[in-house]
Design an enzyme around this catalytic site. Structure first.
Site, PDB file in Angstrom:
ATOM      1  N   ASP A 126      -9.014  -6.102   3.212  1.00 41.64           N
ATOM      2  CA  ASP A 126      -7.685  -6.545   2.773  1.00 41.64           C
ATOM      3  C   ASP A 126      -7.371  -7.955   3.254  1.00 41.64           C
ATOM      4  O   ASP A 126      -6.454  -8.595   2.734  1.00 41.64           O
ATOM      5  CB  ASP A 126      -6.598  -5.603   3.309  1.00 41.64           C
ATOM      6  CG  ASP A 126      -6.616  -4.250   2.630  1.00 41.64           C
ATOM      7  OD1 ASP A 126      -7.120  -4.162   1.495  1.00 41.64           O
ATOM      8  OD2 ASP A 126      -6.137  -3.274   3.235  1.00 41.64           O
ATOM      9  N   ASP A 172       0.848  -1.184   0.000  1.00 40.96           N
ATOM     10  CA  ASP A 172       0.000   0.000   0.000  1.00 40.96           C
ATOM     11  C   ASP A 172       0.890   1.242   0.000  1.00 40.96           C
ATOM     12  O   ASP A 172       1.982   1.236   0.578  1.00 40.96           O
ATOM     13  CB  ASP A 172      -0.894   0.026   1.244  1.00 40.96           C
ATOM     14  CG  ASP A 172      -2.009  -1.004   1.173  1.00 40.96           C
ATOM     15  OD1 ASP A 172      -2.645  -1.097   0.120  1.00 40.96           O
ATOM     16  OD2 ASP A 172      -2.213  -1.705   2.165  1.00 40.96           O
ATOM     17  N   ASP A 193      -4.404  -3.314   5.618  1.00 43.87           N
ATOM     18  CA  ASP A 193      -4.786  -2.793   6.926  1.00 43.87           C
ATOM     19  C   ASP A 193      -6.282  -2.945   7.191  1.00 43.87           C
ATOM     20  O   ASP A 193      -6.688  -3.225   8.302  1.00 43.87           O
ATOM     21  CB  ASP A 193      -4.360  -1.329   7.088  1.00 43.87           C
ATOM     22  CG  ASP A 193      -4.811  -0.461   5.925  1.00 43.87           C
ATOM     23  OD1 ASP A 193      -5.616  -0.931   5.098  1.00 43.87           O
ATOM     24  OD2 ASP A 193      -4.360   0.695   5.846  1.00 43.87           O
TER      25      ASP A 193
END
Length: 932
Positions: free
Chosen positions: A670, A328, A666
């Site tokens: 996900d 990310d 997170d």
């Protein structure tokens, strides 16, 4: 104990019964008292293996049991001294093995403690993060999407609150939760006014009152069903166990041949049997699994020091194989300290000064400071009101007037002296922080810079309801009381918000949003995004009193107020870490929900290639089938405008190409991708409990550089395991070869059983352990990843091991024969020479095993102080056996003179001597010739 179930209590009744306050929470002192009274909020775990059982387990090995039986026989035959010595050696070996396994157990327990989930709780009027085990009845918990509920609790307030209770009830559909009380007997799955420990919040936000903790919770009542087996062998440990079985068979065959050959030559059967068993004990690396476990555990502790918490031991090995890291952008590759840099309102563009979360700065237009009024004031009002973040100083949430604004004191005055010292004692800008989403924090700080504090705004327009943000809607709304009516404040992605607007605020007037103005707004969005700014659109709508609070009703016909562009700067260390990955043969993929232009700009700053073919967006992903995605995925470095479900497709596409994938995450959504990845990585700060539980590794600092550091540690651990495998098996080959060749060639046995056992203790214990904590080899991250599932003998290890073992055995036999020749058949002296040569040769070999690529002189003989200490202790122990008369009698040795030592050092260290000549003479001469 309450007379009725908690779900039959109203919120007020429950608060009164538990003597708690919804606004202030419990006092810290009262929480401590209740914790002492009620105990930790933990399920009773299956008891660990007690130390005495770990110790007794060291005697369960078949060869050790055979040796103990032989020792008993020798005692009956009158060899009491031998029996006592053998028992002592076995016990010392057992103690060393116990220490290794006990340290491994304690290391893993420490890691479990570090990964303990936390909960947000209100105490003394402050919102704090505390370990879930410290939650007590009466605590006020704050829940939001993605949290794992820490205890059974009654809902006091909720906004779109939903919980996944599948782990408790088996019902897969999320259950809505709302305040109220239920009458009569209600089944567990229908208790809509309660949330339960271990369940997951899948949507909305809520404030709940803890009513039961630990074994008193619903999960506690069925704790036995929830026990999980923590022990887990890594693939490497399984391969080593298989290798060990083959080694046992091979060694037993060779040892049996030694026994039979010696007996046929006239040696006594008992002596040969004891020699065969002793040789088997020395030849079989029974300590290998324990050393591997300790090496993994100590390596994991090293990773903890570098902010990487390993939850599953197989991840340690897999880290060394990683070929792709999917990361990310926000908070991992960037600093996660969003700062509003530019705003657009009323057709005018303004720049914003100041950085980070310190609420100091000003608004400028064309370099001139502007007053906050009109359209700009409305924009900042929406930014502050449509917001759930909290601005903090030194970890305390405090009101606006104490921060330099116009608000009121909003925090608790608990902690007294420490409160004031925190408030006024720190002048460091870093003492300012945000509790909550970084994007919302940036908006809150931007509003504060304009003198608009949410504490004051909420007094004038109290918040009534919220429609929370989620990754699918890409927007958030709050509804406030405004005069006699209502007003909705909305923020979200510009393309989403623009589609919901039919008017715009210009110079204080609401005018229709025609096509030309839409084009102008979209163009402004592109300009801001092109500067790597994350852009949000803000809008509002006035509603009549009594309007039903539903997204479909309050999020349409909006009035657009403006755009706010913020920047989350890349972490300084991220670019260097990405460059290191490229050198290590690891591909880095950046994943973001940001606009494609923003993603490209950030990628360029990080050193990631981001040309047209190397960037994909969510729409392009949706247009591809699995086969096409698998075909193009290896060439893509950046994924922009993607949703969490795209991550799962990406992981599968990369794995279909044979890649070993590390994936960060997170949010709740996900978790599937994190679990599917070869190495799932959760964020320690911003990650949800669900994602952490699905992950194999947790980043304590949410930093991309930590992933790279963990991969480097993983490679180092795998290298160290190969080092001591090479060392142990090379030495064992040398020992077996020495005895086998002597037996089949008609020579006397070079080693006595007691000497073999002593040598096993001296050379296999401390030096092998020291190799397990060896320093990482230079150039470790300039090598490609090792293939997953490769043999432990791959890349020439088996060949070099066999060569080294053969040379150790040959040197020992040569010295033994020379000793017989020079001493006119003096067998005790010849055996002492052979015994000492074999020990010293192994101590020389341990330094050679420190690297598969470099000379020991290049690595440095003194660069591992643990190894130097281990070798010194081993050599000192050998000298005691040679020169201490009581031990001479036990081990049948004789003192050696300087001539003997010259022979030993030459035979045992000839490889080191040649290596030194090559390193200090040959290589420099060649280098000099090349330079000329």
């Amino acid at each position: 104990m309450q007379a009725r179930p908690w779900y039959q209590f109203s919120p007020d009744e429950a608060l009164e019964a538990l003597k708690s306050d919804a606004g202030q929470g419990l006092a810290t002192a009262e929480a401590r008292r209740r914790l002492a009274e009620k105990g930790s909020n933990q399920l009773q775990a299956r008891p660990g293996i007690p130390p005495y059982r770990l110790f007794l387990a060291q005697f369960q090995d078949l060869m050790v049991l055979v040796l103990l039986a032989a020792t008993v026989i020798s005692a009956f035959l009158g060899e009491v001294a031998d029996a006592i010595t053998i028992i002592a050696i076995v016990v010392i070996n057992a103690i060393l093995g116990f220490i290794q396994e006990y340290r491994a157990e304690r290391s893993l327990e420490t890691l479990k403690e570090m990964a303990t989930p936390e909960a947000r709780v209100r105490r003394d009027g402050e919102v704090l993060r505390v370990p879930a085990r410290e939650i007590v009845p009466g605590d006020i918990l704050l829940l939001e999407s993605g949290d794992r509920v820490a205890a059974d609790a009654l809902v006091l307030r909720g906004s779109g609150l939903q919980a996944d209770e599948a782990a408790l009830t088996g019902e897969s559909t999320p259950v809505p939760k709302e305040p109220g009380h239920l009458a009569g007997q209600v089944s567990l799955g229908d208790r809509r006014n309660m949330v339960h420990q271990g369940t997951v919040i899948t949507g909305g936000r809520g404030v709940v009152l803890v009513v039961a903790t630990g074994m008193a919770t619903e999960f506690g009542k069925i704790a036995g069903m929830l026990q999980e087996v923590e022990a887990e062998e890594t693939p490497l440990q399984k391969r080593l166990a298989s290798l060990g079985r083959w080694l046992v068979l091979a060694c037993l065959a060779i040892c049996a041949a030694v026994v039979v050959t010696g007996t046929l030559r006239g040696e006594d059967l008992y002596g040969m049997f004891l020699a065969g068993v002793s040789l088997a004990v020395a030849a079989i690396p029974e300590g290998l699994p324990a050393i591997v476990t300790v090496c993994l555990a100590l390596g994991v502790q090293k990773m903890v020091q570098r902010n990487a918490i390993i939850r599953k031991l197989p991840a340690v090995e897999t880290l060394g194989c990683a070929t792709v890291i999917c990361s990310d952008k926000t908070g991992t590759l960037t600093q996660n300290q969003m700062t509003v840099r530019q705003v657009w309102a009323g057709g005018r563009s303004f720049s914003v000064s100041g950085t980070g979360y310190k609420p100091q700065g000003e608004y400028q237009e064309k370099g001139q400071r502007v007053n906050i009024k009109g359209d700009l004031q409305m924009l900042l009002t929406i930014a502050a009101q449509c917001n759930n973040a909290q601005l903090q100083k030194a970890g305390l949430g405090i009101g606006g007037w104490l921060r330099g604004g116009n608000g009121r004191f909003a925090g608790g005055a608990g902690r007294h002296g420490s409160f004031w010292s925190k408030l006024f004692g720190s002048r460091d800008e870093d003492s300012w922080s945000i509790s909550g989403d970084p994007t919302e924090g940036a908006l809150l700080v931007a509003a504060a810079k304009g003198g608009l504090w949410r504490e004051r705004l909420e007094r004038e327009e109290p918040r009534l309801a919220e429609i929370p943000f989620d990754s699918e809607r890409k927007r958030m709304s709050v509804i406030c009381r405004s005069g006699q009516g209502l007003r909705s404040y909305v923020k979200g992605a510009p393309d989403v918000i623009l589609d919901l607007c039919d008017a715009i605020l210009l110079d204080g007037r609401v005018v229709p949003l025609d096509t030309a103005r839409r084009r102008e707004i979209l163009a402004q969005n592109e300009v801001m995004a092109g500067k790597a700014l994350r852009v949000l659109a803000l809008a509002y709508r006035d509603l009549p009193a009594g309007t039903e609070i539903q997204a479909a009703r309050v999020e349409k016909g909006l009035v657009l107020v403006g755009l706010m562009g913020m920047l989350d700067p890349p972490r300084p260390e991220a670019a260097a870490a990405i460059q290191l990955c490229r050198q290590a043969g690891i591909k880095v993929v950046m994943i973001t929900g940001d606009h494609q232009i923003t993603a490209r700009a950030v990628a360029r700053e990080l050193g990631l290639p981001a040309s047209a073919g190397e960037v994909l967006n969510g729409q392009q992903l949706d247009a591809m089938d699995e086969a096409e995605l698998a075909r193009v995925a290896p060439g893509v470095n950046v994924y922009a405008r993607v949703s969490p479900h795209h991550k799962l497709r990406l992981v599968r596409a990369l794995k279909a190409n044979g890649q070993i994938v590390a994936m960060t995450g997170d949010g709740v959504n996900d978790a599937p991708a994190v679990k599917e990845a070869d190495i799932g990585i959760a964020m320690g700060k911003s990650g949800t409990d669900v994602t952490r539980e699905a992950a194999a590794m947790i980043l304590a600092d949410d930093n991309f550089a930590t992933i790279v550091a963990a991969i480097e540690e993983g490679r180092g651990i795998y290298d160290n395991i190969r080092k001591f495998i090479r060392y142990l098996l090379s030495c064992n080959i040398g020992e077996v070869m020495t005895m086998f060749v002597a037996a089949v060639s008609g020579l006397p046995l070079p080693l006595l059983p007691i000497q073999i056992l002593w040598m096993n203790l001296v050379t296999d214990g401390l030096p092998a352990m020291a190799l397990g904590v060896d320093n990482k080899e230079p150039g470790l991250m300039q090598r490609p990843p090792h293939p997953p599932g490769e043999s432990v003998f791959a890349r020439g290890l088996g060949r070099s091991m066999a060569i080294l073992g053969f040379q150790i055995g040959l040197a020992t036999l040569v010295v033994f024969i020379l000793g017989l020749y020079l001493g006119d058949g003096d067998l005790p002296t010849a055996r002492t020479l052979a015994f000492t040569t074999l020990v010293v040769a192994q101590l020389f070999a341990v330094f050679e095993c420190r690297s598969e690529h470099l000379s020991p002189f290049a690595v440095g003989y003194f660069s591992n102080p643990y190894l130097v200490t281990a070798v010194t202790i081993s050599l000192a122990m050998q000298l005691l056996v040679l020169y201490l008369p009581p031990l001479q009698a036990v081990f049948k040795t004789v003192p050696l003179n300087l001539f003997h030592w010259g022979i030993i050092l030459l035979a045992a260290g000839w490889r080191t001597l040649l290596g030194g000549l090559n390193y200090y003479l040959v290589v420099p001469v060649r280098r000099l010739g090349w330079e000329k």
